[in-house]
Design a protein around this motif. Structure first.
Motif, PDB file in Angstrom:
ATOM      1  N   PRO A 122      13.095 -32.766-182.970  1.00  0.00           N
ATOM      2  CA  PRO A 122      13.085 -33.920-182.043  1.00  0.00           C
ATOM      3  C   PRO A 122      12.858 -33.523-180.587  1.00  0.00           C
ATOM      4  O   PRO A 122      12.673 -34.391-179.728  1.00  0.00           O
ATOM      5  CB  PRO A 122      14.478 -34.534-182.243  1.00  0.00           C
ATOM      6  CG  PRO A 122      15.313 -33.466-182.810  1.00  0.00           C
ATOM      7  CD  PRO A 122      14.412 -32.584-183.597  1.00  0.00           C
ATOM      8  N   LEU A 123      12.866 -32.215-180.278  1.00  0.00           N
ATOM      9  CA  LEU A 123      12.663 -31.737-178.907  1.00  0.00           C
ATOM     10  C   LEU A 123      11.271 -31.142-178.717  1.00  0.00           C
ATOM     11  O   LEU A 123      10.966 -30.558-177.673  1.00  0.00           O
ATOM     12  CB  LEU A 123      13.713 -30.671-178.561  1.00  0.00           C
ATOM     13  CG  LEU A 123      15.184 -31.069-178.755  1.00  0.00           C
ATOM     14  CD1 LEU A 123      16.083 -29.854-178.521  1.00  0.00           C
ATOM     15  CD2 LEU A 123      15.562 -32.214-177.816  1.00  0.00           C
ATOM     16  N   SER A 124      10.412 -31.306-179.726  1.00  0.00           N
ATOM     17  CA  SER A 124       9.135 -30.573-179.740  1.00  0.00           C
ATOM     18  C   SER A 124       8.175 -30.978-178.626  1.00  0.00           C
ATOM     19  O   SER A 124       7.254 -30.232-178.305  1.00  0.00           O
ATOM     20  CB  SER A 124       8.446 -30.766-181.099  1.00  0.00           C
ATOM     21  OG  SER A 124       8.202 -32.152-181.345  1.00  0.00           O
ATOM     22  N   ASP A 125       8.369 -32.149-178.000  1.00  0.00           N
ATOM     23  CA  ASP A 125       7.454 -32.584-176.942  1.00  0.00           C
ATOM     24  C   ASP A 125       7.924 -32.177-175.558  1.00  0.00           C
ATOM     25  O   ASP A 125       7.313 -32.556-174.550  1.00  0.00           O
ATOM     26  CB  ASP A 125       7.290 -34.105-177.011  1.00  0.00           C
ATOM     27  CG  ASP A 125       8.598 -34.848-176.811  1.00  0.00           C
ATOM     28  OD1 ASP A 125       9.667 -34.245-177.109  1.00  0.00           O
ATOM     29  OD2 ASP A 125       8.582 -36.028-176.378  1.00  0.00           O
ATOM     30  N   LEU A 126       9.018 -31.418-175.469  1.00  0.00           N
ATOM     31  CA  LEU A 126       9.606 -31.081-174.175  1.00  0.00           C
ATOM     32  C   LEU A 126       9.112 -29.730-173.676  1.00  0.00           C
ATOM     33  O   LEU A 126       8.859 -28.802-174.446  1.00  0.00           O
ATOM     34  CB  LEU A 126      11.128 -31.057-174.268  1.00  0.00           C
ATOM     35  CG  LEU A 126      11.820 -32.363-174.676  1.00  0.00           C
ATOM     36  CD1 LEU A 126      13.334 -32.171-174.686  1.00  0.00           C
ATOM     37  CD2 LEU A 126      11.441 -33.518-173.743  1.00  0.00           C
ATOM     38  N   GLU A 127       9.031 -29.641-172.366  1.00  0.00           N
ATOM     39  CA  GLU A 127       8.707 -28.365-171.735  1.00  0.00           C
ATOM     40  C   GLU A 127       9.856 -27.384-171.967  1.00  0.00           C
ATOM     41  O   GLU A 127      11.015 -27.770-172.016  1.00  0.00           O
ATOM     42  CB  GLU A 127       8.500 -28.585-170.229  1.00  0.00           C
ATOM     43  CG  GLU A 127       8.052 -27.327-169.485  1.00  0.00           C
ATOM     44  CD  GLU A 127       7.928 -27.562-167.978  1.00  0.00           C
ATOM     45  OE1 GLU A 127       7.461 -26.626-167.297  1.00  0.00           O
ATOM     46  OE2 GLU A 127       8.306 -28.652-167.507  1.00  0.00           O
ATOM     47  N   HIS A 128       9.556 -26.136-172.181  1.00  0.00           N
ATOM     48  CA  HIS A 128      10.507 -25.043-172.398  1.00  0.00           C
ATOM     49  C   HIS A 128      11.074 -25.000-173.819  1.00  0.00           C
ATOM     50  O   HIS A 128      11.793 -24.054-174.137  1.00  0.00           O
ATOM     51  CB  HIS A 128      11.702 -25.107-171.420  1.00  0.00           C
ATOM     52  CG  HIS A 128      11.322 -25.113-169.982  1.00  0.00           C
ATOM     53  ND1 HIS A 128      10.609 -24.076-169.388  1.00  0.00           N
ATOM     54  CD2 HIS A 128      11.568 -26.040-168.997  1.00  0.00           C
ATOM     55  CE1 HIS A 128      10.427 -24.356-168.095  1.00  0.00           C
ATOM     56  NE2 HIS A 128      10.994 -25.545-167.832  1.00  0.00           N
ATOM     57  N   GLN A 129      10.759 -25.998-174.670  1.00  0.00           N
ATOM     58  CA  GLN A 129      11.406 -25.991-175.995  1.00  0.00           C
ATOM     59  C   GLN A 129      10.980 -24.777-176.798  1.00  0.00           C
ATOM     60  O   GLN A 129      11.812 -24.170-177.484  1.00  0.00           O
ATOM     61  CB  GLN A 129      11.161 -27.313-176.743  1.00  0.00           C
ATOM     62  CG  GLN A 129       9.711 -27.671-176.987  1.00  0.00           C
ATOM     63  CD  GLN A 129       9.176 -27.112-178.288  1.00  0.00           C
ATOM     64  OE1 GLN A 129       9.957 -26.672-179.135  1.00  0.00           O
ATOM     65  NE2 GLN A 129       7.865 -27.088-178.410  1.00  0.00           N
ATOM     66  N   ASP A 130       9.693 -24.398-176.753  1.00  0.00           N
ATOM     67  CA  ASP A 130       9.265 -23.199-177.486  1.00  0.00           C
ATOM     68  C   ASP A 130       9.962 -21.971-176.940  1.00  0.00           C
ATOM     69  O   ASP A 130      10.389 -21.082-177.697  1.00  0.00           O
ATOM     70  CB  ASP A 130       7.748 -23.023-177.374  1.00  0.00           C
ATOM     71  CG  ASP A 130       6.983 -24.012-178.250  1.00  0.00           C
ATOM     72  OD1 ASP A 130       7.572 -24.458-179.261  1.00  0.00           O
ATOM     73  OD2 ASP A 130       5.833 -24.327-177.931  1.00  0.00           O
ATOM     74  N   GLU A 131      10.105 -21.930-175.652  1.00  0.00           N
ATOM     75  CA  GLU A 131      10.710 -20.768-174.990  1.00  0.00           C
ATOM     76  C   GLU A 131      12.171 -20.586-175.400  1.00  0.00           C
ATOM     77  O   GLU A 131      12.619 -19.479-175.703  1.00  0.00           O
ATOM     78  CB  GLU A 131      10.596 -20.982-173.476  1.00  0.00           C
ATOM     79  CG  GLU A 131      11.293 -19.920-172.637  1.00  0.00           C
ATOM     80  CD  GLU A 131      11.278 -20.277-171.156  1.00  0.00           C
ATOM     81  OE1 GLU A 131      12.085 -19.681-170.418  1.00  0.00           O
ATOM     82  OE2 GLU A 131      10.479 -21.153-170.742  1.00  0.00           O
ATOM     83  N   VAL A 132      12.951 -21.677-175.419  1.00  0.00           N
ATOM     84  CA  VAL A 132      14.388 -21.529-175.682  1.00  0.00           C
ATOM     85  C   VAL A 132      14.688 -21.299-177.173  1.00  0.00           C
ATOM     86  O   VAL A 132      15.710 -20.681-177.515  1.00  0.00           O
ATOM     87  CB  VAL A 132      15.187 -22.751-175.177  1.00  0.00           C
ATOM     88  CG1 VAL A 132      15.046 -22.875-173.650  1.00  0.00           C
ATOM     89  CG2 VAL A 132      14.748 -24.038-175.863  1.00  0.00           C
ATOM     90  N   PHE A 133      13.812 -21.767-178.054  1.00  0.00           N
ATOM     91  CA  PHE A 133      14.051 -21.571-179.485  1.00  0.00           C
ATOM     92  C   PHE A 133      13.448 -20.267-180.001  1.00  0.00           C
ATOM     93  O   PHE A 133      13.807 -19.812-181.094  1.00  0.00           O
ATOM     94  CB  PHE A 133      13.492 -22.750-180.294  1.00  0.00           C
ATOM     95  CG  PHE A 133      14.416 -23.938-180.328  1.00  0.00           C
ATOM     96  CD1 PHE A 133      15.413 -24.019-181.292  1.00  0.00           C
ATOM     97  CD2 PHE A 133      14.301 -24.970-179.408  1.00  0.00           C
ATOM     98  CE1 PHE A 133      16.274 -25.116-181.333  1.00  0.00           C
ATOM     99  CE2 PHE A 133      15.155 -26.056-179.431  1.00  0.00           C
ATOM    100  CZ  PHE A 133      16.139 -26.140-180.403  1.00  0.00           C
ATOM    101  N   ALA A 134      12.526 -19.685-179.244  1.00  0.00           N
ATOM    102  CA  ALA A 134      11.836 -18.471-179.694  1.00  0.00           C
ATOM    103  C   ALA A 134      12.834 -17.324-179.864  1.00  0.00           C
ATOM    104  O   ALA A 134      13.599 -16.997-178.946  1.00  0.00           O
ATOM    105  CB  ALA A 134      10.754 -18.079-178.687  1.00  0.00           C
ATOM    106  N   GLY A 135      12.846 -16.736-181.041  1.00  0.00           N
ATOM    107  CA  GLY A 135      13.688 -15.568-181.307  1.00  0.00           C
ATOM    108  C   GLY A 135      15.168 -15.878-181.484  1.00  0.00           C
ATOM    109  O   GLY A 135      15.968 -14.960-181.700  1.00  0.00           O
ATOM    110  N   ALA A 136      15.556 -17.134-181.381  1.00  0.00           N
ATOM    111  CA  ALA A 136      16.984 -17.486-181.519  1.00  0.00           C
ATOM    112  C   ALA A 136      17.434 -17.370-182.977  1.00  0.00           C
ATOM    113  O   ALA A 136      16.698 -17.731-183.892  1.00  0.00           O
ATOM    114  CB  ALA A 136      17.221 -18.904-181.012  1.00  0.00           C
TER     115      ALA A 136
END
Length: 632
Positions: A122-136
């Motif tokens: 549900p957060l896929s359209d937000l800026e930074h979402q790829d960045e904060v989920f990457a590698g988590a």
């Protein structure tokens, strides 16, 4: 131990550990303040050795409970936490361990990777979402990255992080997501255990001021809790009963309470419907303490048939138990503020109930099990449903192993499974009499011969067995017992027995006592013309055919010796003539003498056909079956 889905029955010898098992379950997750006391509850022989371990807070685990997440709850979690993604599977389980110090740990985990994918969606359209989920690898990693961005508080990612931080629980060892699921969804849904035994029985009179004092001091006894349940079930309170009001108001209230209780209790108590519950309030300065001070609530049972009332505690123990249980459970269920999350633990329910009342209570348990899991112990075969033996678990105290509970009935001792054998035997006995018309006969030889001849006649459109059931009872000495027992069930009975030289005294007594009509007692001599003084079913058969069957059935044992009609003596009964011949020839076929009638009956059947039997031989059996049909 795997519990049955609805009802689990524990059987076993005394002192096998059934009650200890129920108490251990109850204290692990009670509805109330019960808990373990390691001095009282730890095995005494090991207590000294365990004490240092306990004092070092290395507590012994007592109970491990495994819970299954049902589909409705799983769907709610997936919808509200994961946006509909199937992260928590319906039917998945988690465990709850409880120690003897009343601490507990939870074994519940989710697939963190799948959970992160669902939460990112549900957060896929937000800026930074790829960045904060990457590698988590966990949601905590994602939140730390979001918080490191120093986003405005109204930013959706910032709100997402703040929401999950607020959901974090204080208990150690929990992740953000599984901790939230536990705290919000699983913990409130955990069923609580309710335990009922004879200590919770209701008393016949209750001193209201003393009850009020114990209630204020929080020193209520088990019986007090049931008394509270009675007031709750009646729709009144202790304060209301003790209030100062006029006679008519108080009397009307008590009568309303009595009617309410009577209606609820006698919905299930079927043994005597001519009873009413009545209540009275009065003081009695001449009674013993505490009943000589203040107002007492008296519970009395009125018998409408006899027009008398007696104190509640002078009724049968079975009625007192049944009444107390219904009152207790109704009240506890109401106080629990739930209809579903309860597991009932019943120790020897209905111990003082008559067998039929136990059957009533078993039906009540079945009704309760539609909403609650139930575990109960019993020694009574009437508290075991023979149609549901898969629900039974055997409890045994095994040498060097201690108490073991198993569903393996075949591997359990005879003493432990006796209630099951008795229940199965009772069920078999009941199912033998599947018709209203029953013909009681002595043994299996009578059964197969009568069945064969009945079928032979019916094939020629003549009178046969019809809709009656042939019931072998195991000998003439047991016939009288069967008549006495089955007659009370309002079944139509006919007794068909061998005719001896003198009448059977027990059957004669039953006729004299009018437990069975004379016309319903038949013997085989009645169907032979002229009627002999003695006769068995074998005397209705062709002599030559029976002798040939005897020689065939015992050819090996006779070792070349052959019985002929000429060898038979003058005794009136075929069986006795063969027995005398065997004795004269010094031939032993059975240890106690004689021969196996069933074995010869099997051998003679092929010779009994419409083509081989003479008209008068068929007519004997036709008269027999016609007479049975007439009296039934």
């Amino acid at each position: 131990m795997a519990l049955a889905d609805d009802v689990t029955v524990l059987v076993g010898k005394n002192e096998s550990g059934k009650t200890a098992f129920l108490e251990a379950l109850y204290k692990a997750l009670p509805l109330g303040a019960a808990g373990y006391d390691y001095v009282a509850d730890y095995p005494r022989k090991d207590l000294v050795r365990y004490r240092p371990q306990h004092e070092a807070k290395n507590y012994q685990k007592v109970v491990q409970l495994t819970f299954r997440i049902e589909k409705e709850l799983a769907d709610t979690i997936n919808k509200e936490v994961f946006g509909g993604a199937q992260i928590v599977a319906a039917g998945s389980t988690f465990i709850r361990d409880t120690t003897i110090a009343n601490t507990n740990t939870i074994g519940f985990h989710i697939d963190q990777k799948a959970a992160l994918v669902a939460q990112q969606k549900p957060l896929s359209d937000l800026e930074h979402q790829d960045e904060v989920f990457a590698g988590a690898t966990s949601l905590a990693d994602v939140l730390a990255k979001i918080e490191g961005l120093n986003l405005p508080t109204d930013n959706r990612l910032a709100k997402f992080a703040a929401q999950w931080r607020a959901r974090a629980i204080k208990a150690n060892g929990w992740g953000l997501v599984d901790g939230h699921i536990w705290q919000t969804y699983l913990l409130p849904a955990l069923p609580k255990f309710l335990y009922f035994d004879d200590y919770k029985l209701l008393e016949g009179k209750i001193n209201l001021p003393a009850l009020q004092q114990r209630e204020a001091a929080k020193q209520l006894t088990d019986a007090d809790e049931t008394a509270q349940g009675l007031l709750q079930l009646a729709g009144t309170t202790l304060q209301e009963l003790m209030s100062d009001e006029g006679y008519e108001t108080a009397k009307a209230k008590l009568e309303a309470i009595g009617l309410n209780i009577t209606q609820k209790v006698f919905e299930f108590w079927k043994q005597n419907q001519d009873l009413d519950v009545e209540f009275d309030l009065k003081t009695d300065s001449k009674d013993v303490a505490p009943y000589n001070s203040g107002v007492n609530l008296y519970i009395r049972i009125k018998n409408r048939r006899h027009g008398v009332t007696v104190p509640f505690d002078q009724r049968s123990k079975g009625f007192i138990w049944f009444f107390s249980f219904l009152v207790w459970f109704d009240a506890v269920q109401s106080r629990a503020a739930t209809q579903d999350a309860l597991v009932l633990l019943l120790d020897e329910p209905g111990l003082n109930l008559h067998a039929l009342a136990q059957a009533d209570f078993l039906a009540y348990i079945r009704e309760l099990s539609t909403q609650h899991q139930i575990i109960y112990t019993t020694h009574s075969p009437f508290m075991v449903d023979s149609a549901c033996l898969d629900e039974v678990r055997v409890v045994e105290d095994r040498v060097k192993e201690g108490t073991k509970i198993t569903g393996d009935l075949a591997g359990s001792s005879d003493e432990s499974v006796f209630p099951l054998q008795a229940a199965l035997g009772y069920s078999i006995a009941q199912n033998l009499f599947i018709a209203k018309k029953n013909v009681l006969i002595e043994g299996p030889a009578d059964l197969i011969l009568l069945q064969h001849m009945g079928a032979l006649l019916e094939a020629s459109d003549k009178q046969g067995v019809g809709d009656a059931i042939l019931v072998p009872v195991g000998g003439l000495d047991k016939l009288a017992t069967f008549v006495a027992l089955l007659g009370s069930n309002k079944l139509k009975l006919v007794v068909l027995h061998d005719r001896a030289a003198s009448p059977n005294q027990k059957l004669e007594d039953l006729v004299r006592q009018k437990l069975i009509e004379r016309k319903r007692v038949l013997d085989f001599s009645m169907f032979i013309d002229p009627a002999p003084a003695e006769a068995d079913i074998e005397d209705l058969l062709p002599t030559d055919a029976y002798i040939e069957a005897f020689n065939q059935a015992y050819g090996k044992e006779l070792n070349g010796v052959t019985l002929t009609a000429a060898d038979l003596g003058a005794q009136p009964r075929m069986i006795e003539r063969i027995n005398h011949w065997l004795k004269a020839k010094n031939i032993t076929l059975l240890k106690d003498g004689g021969f196996n009638h069933y074995r010869v009956a099997q051998a003679v059947l092929p010779a009994l056909t419409a083509a081989t039997l003479k008209p008068d031989e068929l007519a004997r059996f036709e008269r027999l079956f016609s007479k049975i049909g007439e009296v039934l």
